[in-house]
Scaffold this motif. Sequence first.
Motif, PDB file in Angstrom:
ATOM      1  N   ALA A 219       0.839  -1.199   0.000  1.00  0.00           N
ATOM      2  CA  ALA A 219       0.000   0.000   0.000  1.00  0.00           C
ATOM      3  C   ALA A 219       0.870   1.242   0.000  1.00  0.00           C
ATOM      4  O   ALA A 219       1.939   1.265   0.619  1.00  0.00           O
ATOM      5  N   THR A 220       0.407   2.281  -0.705  1.00  0.00           N
ATOM      6  CA  THR A 220       1.081   3.579  -0.711  1.00  0.00           C
ATOM      7  C   THR A 220       0.148   4.620  -0.117  1.00  0.00           C
ATOM      8  O   THR A 220      -1.013   4.714  -0.530  1.00  0.00           O
ATOM      9  N   LEU A 221       0.641   5.387   0.835  1.00  0.00           N
ATOM     10  CA  LEU A 221      -0.193   6.357   1.551  1.00  0.00           C
ATOM     11  C   LEU A 221       0.700   7.422   2.174  1.00  0.00           C
ATOM     12  O   LEU A 221       1.917   7.239   2.275  1.00  0.00           O
ATOM     13  N   PRO A 222       0.117   8.537   2.617  1.00  0.00           N
ATOM     14  CA  PRO A 222       0.918   9.547   3.324  1.00  0.00           C
ATOM     15  C   PRO A 222       1.416   9.004   4.658  1.00  0.00           C
ATOM     16  O   PRO A 222       0.744   8.191   5.298  1.00  0.00           O
ATOM     17  N   CYS A 223       2.568   9.475   5.093  1.00  0.00           N
ATOM     18  CA  CYS A 223       3.135   8.985   6.356  1.00  0.00           C
ATOM     19  C   CYS A 223       2.198   9.221   7.532  1.00  0.00           C
ATOM     20  O   CYS A 223       2.107   8.379   8.438  1.00  0.00           O
ATOM     21  N   ASP A 224       1.483  10.356   7.540  1.00  0.00           N
ATOM     22  CA  ASP A 224       0.631  10.639   8.690  1.00  0.00           C
ATOM     23  C   ASP A 224      -0.630   9.777   8.715  1.00  0.00           C
ATOM     24  O   ASP A 224      -1.373   9.778   9.699  1.00  0.00           O
ATOM     25  N   ALA A 225      -0.874   9.017   7.640  1.00  0.00           N
ATOM     26  CA  ALA A 225      -2.002   8.089   7.618  1.00  0.00           C
ATOM     27  C   ALA A 225      -1.579   6.659   7.964  1.00  0.00           C
ATOM     28  O   ALA A 225      -2.421   5.764   8.064  1.00  0.00           O
ATOM     29  N   LEU A 226      -0.273   6.460   8.179  1.00  0.00           N
ATOM     30  CA  LEU A 226       0.230   5.104   8.411  1.00  0.00           C
ATOM     31  C   LEU A 226      -0.293   4.476   9.705  1.00  0.00           C
ATOM     32  O   LEU A 226      -0.695   3.305   9.694  1.00  0.00           O
ATOM     33  N   PRO A 227      -0.343   5.194  10.845  1.00  0.00           N
ATOM     34  CA  PRO A 227      -0.872   4.561  12.061  1.00  0.00           C
ATOM     35  C   PRO A 227      -2.310   4.072  11.889  1.00  0.00           C
ATOM     36  O   PRO A 227      -2.644   2.965  12.321  1.00  0.00           O
ATOM     37  N   ALA A 228      -3.159   4.882  11.258  1.00  0.00           N
ATOM     38  CA  ALA A 228      -4.558   4.480  11.065  1.00  0.00           C
ATOM     39  C   ALA A 228      -4.657   3.289  10.125  1.00  0.00           C
ATOM     40  O   ALA A 228      -5.474   2.380  10.343  1.00  0.00           O
ATOM     41  N   TRP A 229      -3.837   3.276   9.080  1.00  0.00           N
ATOM     42  CA  TRP A 229      -3.839   2.132   8.150  1.00  0.00           C
ATOM     43  C   TRP A 229      -3.467   0.854   8.883  1.00  0.00           C
ATOM     44  O   TRP A 229      -4.074  -0.186   8.689  1.00  0.00           O
ATOM     45  N   LEU A 230      -2.475   0.938   9.741  1.00  0.00           N
ATOM     46  CA  LEU A 230      -2.014  -0.240  10.474  1.00  0.00           C
ATOM     47  C   LEU A 230      -3.091  -0.753  11.428  1.00  0.00           C
ATOM     48  O   LEU A 230      -3.275  -1.962  11.591  1.00  0.00           O
ATOM     49  N   GLN A 231      -3.817   0.163  12.036  1.00  0.00           N
ATOM     50  CA  GLN A 231      -4.838  -0.218  13.011  1.00  0.00           C
ATOM     51  C   GLN A 231      -6.144  -0.667  12.371  1.00  0.00           C
ATOM     52  O   GLN A 231      -7.013  -1.227  13.051  1.00  0.00           O
ATOM     53  N   ALA A 232      -6.288  -0.452  11.057  1.00  0.00           N
ATOM     54  CA  ALA A 232      -7.559  -0.750  10.389  1.00  0.00           C
ATOM     55  C   ALA A 232      -7.855  -2.239  10.308  1.00  0.00           C
ATOM     56  O   ALA A 232      -9.010  -2.636  10.131  1.00  0.00           O
ATOM     57  N   SER A 233      -6.834  -3.091  10.433  1.00  0.00           N
ATOM     58  CA  SER A 233      -7.040  -4.536  10.360  1.00  0.00           C
ATOM     59  C   SER A 233      -6.057  -5.236  11.298  1.00  0.00           C
ATOM     60  O   SER A 233      -4.864  -4.921  11.280  1.00  0.00           O
ATOM     61  N   PRO A 234      -6.531  -6.194  12.100  1.00  0.00           N
ATOM     62  CA  PRO A 234      -5.618  -6.943  12.978  1.00  0.00           C
ATOM     63  C   PRO A 234      -4.529  -7.677  12.200  1.00  0.00           C
ATOM     64  O   PRO A 234      -3.426  -7.891  12.707  1.00  0.00           O
ATOM     65  N   GLN A 235      -4.831  -8.068  10.951  1.00  0.00           N
ATOM     66  CA  GLN A 235      -3.855  -8.784  10.139  1.00  0.00           C
ATOM     67  C   GLN A 235      -2.617  -7.941   9.865  1.00  0.00           C
ATOM     68  O   GLN A 235      -1.526  -8.465   9.651  1.00  0.00           O
ATOM     69  N   ARG A 236      -2.781  -6.609   9.860  1.00  0.00           N
ATOM     70  CA  ARG A 236      -1.675  -5.742   9.477  1.00  0.00           C
ATOM     71  C   ARG A 236      -0.597  -5.624  10.549  1.00  0.00           C
ATOM     72  O   ARG A 236       0.447  -5.008  10.313  1.00  0.00           O
ATOM     73  N   SER A 237      -0.832  -6.193  11.714  1.00  0.00           N
ATOM     74  CA  SER A 237       0.203  -6.194  12.745  1.00  0.00           C
ATOM     75  C   SER A 237       1.050  -7.455  12.682  1.00  0.00           C
ATOM     76  O   SER A 237       1.903  -7.685  13.533  1.00  0.00           O
ATOM     77  N   ARG A 238       0.814  -8.277  11.652  1.00  0.00           N
ATOM     78  CA  ARG A 238       1.534  -9.542  11.519  1.00  0.00           C
ATOM     79  C   ARG A 238       2.433  -9.509  10.289  1.00  0.00           C
ATOM     80  O   ARG A 238       2.138  -8.854   9.301  1.00  0.00           O
ATOM     81  N   GLY A 239       3.500 -10.241  10.361  1.00  0.00           N
ATOM     82  CA  GLY A 239       4.382 -10.370   9.204  1.00  0.00           C
ATOM     83  C   GLY A 239       5.505  -9.351   9.210  1.00  0.00           C
ATOM     84  O   GLY A 239       5.464  -8.349   9.917  1.00  0.00           O
ATOM     85  N   GLU A 240       6.525  -9.630   8.416  1.00  0.00           N
ATOM     86  CA  GLU A 240       7.676  -8.740   8.304  1.00  0.00           C
ATOM     87  C   GLU A 240       7.346  -7.589   7.346  1.00  0.00           C
ATOM     88  O   GLU A 240       6.580  -7.758   6.395  1.00  0.00           O
ATOM     89  N   PHE A 241       7.960  -6.438   7.587  1.00  0.00           N
ATOM     90  CA  PHE A 241       7.670  -5.242   6.807  1.00  0.00           C
ATOM     91  C   PHE A 241       8.918  -4.726   6.099  1.00  0.00           C
ATOM     92  O   PHE A 241      10.015  -4.728   6.652  1.00  0.00           O
ATOM     93  N   ALA A 242       8.720  -4.257   4.880  1.00  0.00           N
ATOM     94  CA  ALA A 242       9.725  -3.471   4.152  1.00  0.00           C
ATOM     95  C   ALA A 242       9.003  -2.231   3.647  1.00  0.00           C
ATOM     96  O   ALA A 242       7.910  -2.332   3.085  1.00  0.00           O
TER      97      ALA A 242
END
Length: 298
Positions: A219-242
Amino acid sequence: MSASYASALAAARDAAGAQSYPSGALYVVATPIGNLADISLRALHVLQLVDAIACEDTRHTQALLRACGIDKPALLAVHRHNEAEGAAEVVRRLQQGQRVAYASDAGTPGVSDPGARVVAAARAVGLPVVPVPGASSITAVLSATGGIGDDGAFVFAGFLPSKAGERQEAVERLRGESRAVVLLEAPHRMAALADALAALGSREVTVGRELTKQFEEIATLPCDALPAWLQASPQRSRGEFALVLHAVAVPPDDTRALRVLELLLAELPVKTAVRLAAEITGAPRNALYEQALALKKD
């Protein structure tokens, strides 16, 4: 081992077997970052050929070898707690004439893993190091970003500090970096990184999660929207990130850039003049090209 990997091992011998594999050499072998099908034929052949495999986690590498149908009893653990001793053991084996491979838990070794220490130890005593390239989370996320500047340059920042204050200082330094920046993060620290990057406001960031795996998400988004994007789904707290912070255009010194462009246009074709003016002044190439067309028209 599945029948498909039996065929792959045979194909690896056919495709890579005739190449030269000197003894007493360290083979730096890239392994899949998630999808086992990403392993290369050359990597399969080298992992079968070598006398020993050094790795971060012997259990992880053993599972990979078992899935591919490779029986390699000599696995040497080289992790962050025993880097010096592990590297010394690898060098000892190499000096005996053995072929040794180094494989990290995922991706291309030597970046944010003990592989760099092993390679440095081998190089220090004049032993050959042979790269066997392949999967990499860095190049994977960059290829899906579209946020690299015209010059194609990027900075690899890796994992930012774990302490909140140091991490925020690192983010503030990145604020002044106009080139694209690649970051890596573990799932349990991703929320903290998202909060820190939010300070960069509207600068775009591409997030790659679980790259090459079944639940890959980019996903591509503004940096200030990143916390909300991460919290929008429990799945997004799993897995390795780049992640990739997109490149930003540097406001040019219009007077200097225009003067340099004028001088170059007097002697050179438009495209050459624009390219050189961009390199000299740091001004965006697209803006310079428009200015060059206007100058030619005048």
